[in-house]
Each structure stands twice: as structure tokens, then as C-alpha cells.
Design a protein around this motif. Structure first.
Motif, mmCIF file in Angstrom:
data_model
loop_
_atom_site.group_PDB
_atom_site.id
_atom_site.type_symbol
_atom_site.label_atom_id
_atom_site.label_comp_id
_atom_site.label_asym_id
_atom_site.label_seq_id
_atom_site.Cartn_x
_atom_site.Cartn_y
_atom_site.Cartn_z
ATOM 1 N N ARG A 1 49.144 -37.510 -11.014
ATOM 2 C CA ARG A 1 48.677 -38.890 -10.836
ATOM 3 C C ARG A 1 48.259 -39.184 -9.405
ATOM 4 O O ARG A 1 47.249 -39.857 -9.158
ATOM 5 C CB ARG A 1 49.794 -39.851 -11.262
ATOM 6 N N GLU A 2 48.994 -38.647 -8.432
ATOM 7 C CA GLU A 2 48.789 -39.036 -7.038
ATOM 8 C C GLU A 2 48.249 -37.928 -6.139
ATOM 9 O O GLU A 2 47.806 -38.199 -5.026
ATOM 10 C CB GLU A 2 50.113 -39.565 -6.460
ATOM 11 N N GLY A 3 48.273 -36.684 -6.621
ATOM 12 C CA GLY A 3 47.909 -35.569 -5.763
ATOM 13 C C GLY A 3 49.092 -35.121 -4.940
ATOM 14 O O GLY A 3 50.054 -35.878 -4.733
ATOM 15 N N TYR A 4 49.027 -33.890 -4.445
ATOM 16 C CA TYR A 4 50.179 -33.344 -3.728
ATOM 17 C C TYR A 4 50.508 -34.147 -2.467
ATOM 18 O O TYR A 4 51.662 -34.523 -2.228
ATOM 19 C CB TYR A 4 49.928 -31.886 -3.350
ATOM 20 N N ALA A 5 49.509 -34.412 -1.648
ATOM 21 C CA ALA A 5 49.764 -35.047 -0.355
ATOM 22 C C ALA A 5 50.356 -36.444 -0.513
ATOM 23 O O ALA A 5 51.249 -36.839 0.245
ATOM 24 C CB ALA A 5 48.474 -35.099 0.461
ATOM 25 N N GLN A 6 49.853 -37.205 -1.474
ATOM 26 C CA GLN A 6 50.293 -38.592 -1.633
ATOM 27 C C GLN A 6 51.584 -38.725 -2.431
ATOM 28 O O GLN A 6 52.279 -39.740 -2.324
ATOM 29 C CB GLN A 6 49.189 -39.414 -2.314
ATOM 30 N N ALA A 7 51.906 -37.735 -3.220
ATOM 31 C CA ALA A 7 53.115 -37.813 -4.038
ATOM 32 C C ALA A 7 54.351 -37.738 -3.148
ATOM 33 O O ALA A 7 54.435 -36.920 -2.240
ATOM 34 C CB ALA A 7 53.139 -36.677 -5.051
ATOM 35 N N LEU B 1 46.553 -29.780 -14.895
ATOM 36 C CA LEU B 1 47.009 -28.550 -14.247
ATOM 37 C C LEU B 1 45.860 -27.872 -13.515
ATOM 38 O O LEU B 1 45.991 -27.472 -12.351
ATOM 39 C CB LEU B 1 47.605 -27.610 -15.297
ATOM 40 N N ARG B 2 44.721 -27.740 -14.178
ATOM 41 C CA ARG B 2 43.584 -27.069 -13.545
ATOM 42 C C ARG B 2 43.031 -27.873 -12.373
ATOM 43 O O ARG B 2 42.643 -27.302 -11.340
ATOM 44 C CB ARG B 2 42.491 -26.797 -14.587
ATOM 45 N N ARG B 3 42.976 -29.181 -12.516
ATOM 46 C CA ARG B 3 42.460 -30.001 -11.410
ATOM 47 C C ARG B 3 43.378 -29.915 -10.189
ATOM 48 O O ARG B 3 42.908 -29.828 -9.048
ATOM 49 C CB ARG B 3 42.287 -31.454 -11.867
ATOM 50 N N LEU B 4 44.678 -29.937 -10.429
ATOM 51 C CA LEU B 4 45.622 -29.811 -9.316
ATOM 52 C C LEU B 4 45.514 -28.444 -8.650
ATOM 53 O O LEU B 4 45.565 -28.329 -7.425
ATOM 54 C CB LEU B 4 47.052 -30.022 -9.819
ATOM 55 N N LEU B 5 45.378 -27.403 -9.464
ATOM 56 C CA LEU B 5 45.256 -26.057 -8.917
ATOM 57 C C LEU B 5 44.011 -25.950 -8.037
ATOM 58 O O LEU B 5 44.064 -25.408 -6.927
ATOM 59 C CB LEU B 5 45.191 -25.037 -10.054
ATOM 60 N N ASN B 6 42.893 -26.467 -8.513
ATOM 61 C CA ASN B 6 41.662 -26.423 -7.731
ATOM 62 C C ASN B 6 41.784 -27.222 -6.439
ATOM 63 O O ASN B 6 41.269 -26.812 -5.390
ATOM 64 C CB ASN B 6 40.490 -26.956 -8.562
ATOM 65 N N ALA B 7 42.466 -28.351 -6.522
ATOM 66 C CA ALA B 7 42.587 -29.224 -5.350
ATOM 67 C C ALA B 7 43.495 -28.634 -4.279
ATOM 68 O O ALA B 7 43.283 -28.871 -3.080
ATOM 69 C CB ALA B 7 43.101 -30.598 -5.769
ATOM 70 N N GLU B 8 44.501 -27.860 -4.682
ATOM 71 C CA GLU B 8 45.528 -27.415 -3.739
ATOM 72 C C GLU B 8 45.519 -25.917 -3.491
ATOM 73 O O GLU B 8 46.438 -25.394 -2.856
ATOM 74 C CB GLU B 8 46.917 -27.836 -4.248
#
Length: 221
Positions: A31-37, A116-123
Motif C-alpha cells: 500500500r505504501e511502498g518500502y520507504a514510506q511504510a 508482489l511484482r510491483r514491489l519487487l520491481n520498485a525495490e
């Protein structure tokens, strides 16, 4: 102090709490992305105290990696269950492959799998080892299970294969590639008819390349 025996209520409760934390963490990261979570938000989502998270998973970085791999493992279990439905004695190989392709796309297109895939690509830059870890927990296992099924068809004389793993990779690409494009990486819904059409087209293309038995060759038109 005596440690709780494996399978005891204390051990079971600790495992359940850890899983609840991982599930909550994935929801918050998605929901928030790694940095913002924040760990505070994850603790609130899981219904536990913040120190409990650190007791179980040590750090935010480790929490992210474990939440991602745990989610991949759950997705893999669903996909592998679909692959097991591909029977070697299937009378209509085209329909059998299309059915499995459709089932796999149902797993691939779930909200959790897209997240899952969007988070993997982002991070991936921040966590360069995560790509291989996710692969080992998910897609690689599905590909290997599917390759095993294809190898059985080859042994039965219905497919001509030199490398079942490569053939499995190609079939999976035939189903996931169009769906990823047409759904804009999961941001646009696809109806059941569109998904079925992709699965049937993949089965047709695959069998034109690999089918041995004339009865298994798809008809033209």
C-alpha cells in the motif's frame, strides 16, 4: 527454562503470530511502498506491539524480505496446485494446456501477485538479492513443476522436446506476456473471456511448435 516442544501450543502460537506479522507487513508495504511504510503501521495492521515485530524479525529490512518471500511461497503453492491438474493421459491436449494456462493466469492476475511484482520491481535496486530469492520461492518452482509435466508428455510421444524447462519457460511467457501488457501491469482489469483467449492462443502456439501426435495438433482457423 524449558523450551516449547515443536507442535506445542506455544510454538504454534509463535508461528501464527509471525505469519500474521508477515501478512500485515506485505499489505502495508504494498500500500505504501518500502520507504514510506513504518513498523508502527505494520504493528497496528498485525495487532501486535512494535517490539514484538523486532523480536520476530529483527529489522524492517529483514521484515520486507521475509514478507516478500512468504507471499511468493503462498502464490507458488496455488500455482503448483494448478499444474498438477495437467494429466498426462489428457484426451485433448490443447484444451488441457489452455485450462492450465487459464488457471495459472488466475494466480498470476491476483491482486496479491501483482502487488508482489510491483514491489519487487520498485525495490530491486535497494534489495538486489531479492530477485533470486523470489525466483527460488516462486516462479522457478512453478516452471520446474510444469517442465516435469511436459517431460511426461514427451516420454508418451505427444511432444517433441529437447529441453522441457525451456519449453515450460516459453509456455509461461506466452500466457503472462500478453496479460501483463493488456492489463497495464495489473492496473486494468481483464475479463474471463480475455483471459481464456490468451490461454487458448498460448496452447495453440505451443502445440504448433512441439506437438508430435497429429491428433494433438491444433486445427487451423
Amino acid at each position: 527454562m524449558r523450551r516449547a516442544a515443536a507442535g506445542s501450543p506455544g510454538t504454534r502460537g509463535r508461528i501464527d503470530k509471525r505469519q500474521a506479522i508477515l501478512d500485515a507487513a506485505f499489505l502495508v508495504f504494498a500500500r505504501e511502498g518500502y520507504a514510506q511504510a513504518s513498523v508502527d503501521a505494520i504493528a497496528a495492521e498485525a495487532g501486535v506491539a512494535k517490539p514484538t515485530i523486532y523480536n520476530h524479525l529483527d529489522s524492517k529490512e529483514n521484515l520486507f524480505v521475509r514478507a516478500m518471500t512468504a507471499t511468493a511461497e503462498k502464490a507458488t503453492a496455488r500455482s503448483r496446485a494448478v499444474v498438477t491438474r495437467l494429466a498426462v493421459d489428457a484426451a485433448d491436449l490443447h484444451t488441457a494446456l489452455a485450462d492450465v494456462g487459464e488457471g495459472l493466469l488466475g494466480c498470476y492476475c491476483s491482486a496479491e501477485s501483482w502487488a508482489l511484482r510491483r514491489l519487487l520491481n520498485a525495490e530491486i535496486v535497494r534489495f538486489p538479492k531479492l530477485f533470486d530469492a523470489i525466483g527460488a520461492s516462486g516462479p522457478d518452482q512453478v516452471e520446474e513443476a510444469f517442465a516435469d509435466r511436459l517431460a511426461r508428455f514427451a516420454l508418451a510421444g505427444r511432444l517433441t522436446l529437447t529441453d522441457p524447462v525451456e519449453a515450460a519457460e516459453q509456455f509461461l511467457a506466452l500466457i503472462t506476456g500478453p496479460v501483463a501488457t493488456r492489463s497495464a501491469l495489473g492496473t486494468r482489469p481483464l475479463d474471463a473471456t480475455q483471459v481464456r483467449r490468451v490461454a487458448e492462443a498460448a496452447a495453440t502456439t505451443f502445440l504448433r511448435a512441439f506437438a508430435t501426435a497429429p491428433a494433438d495438433l491444433p486445427t487451423v482457423g
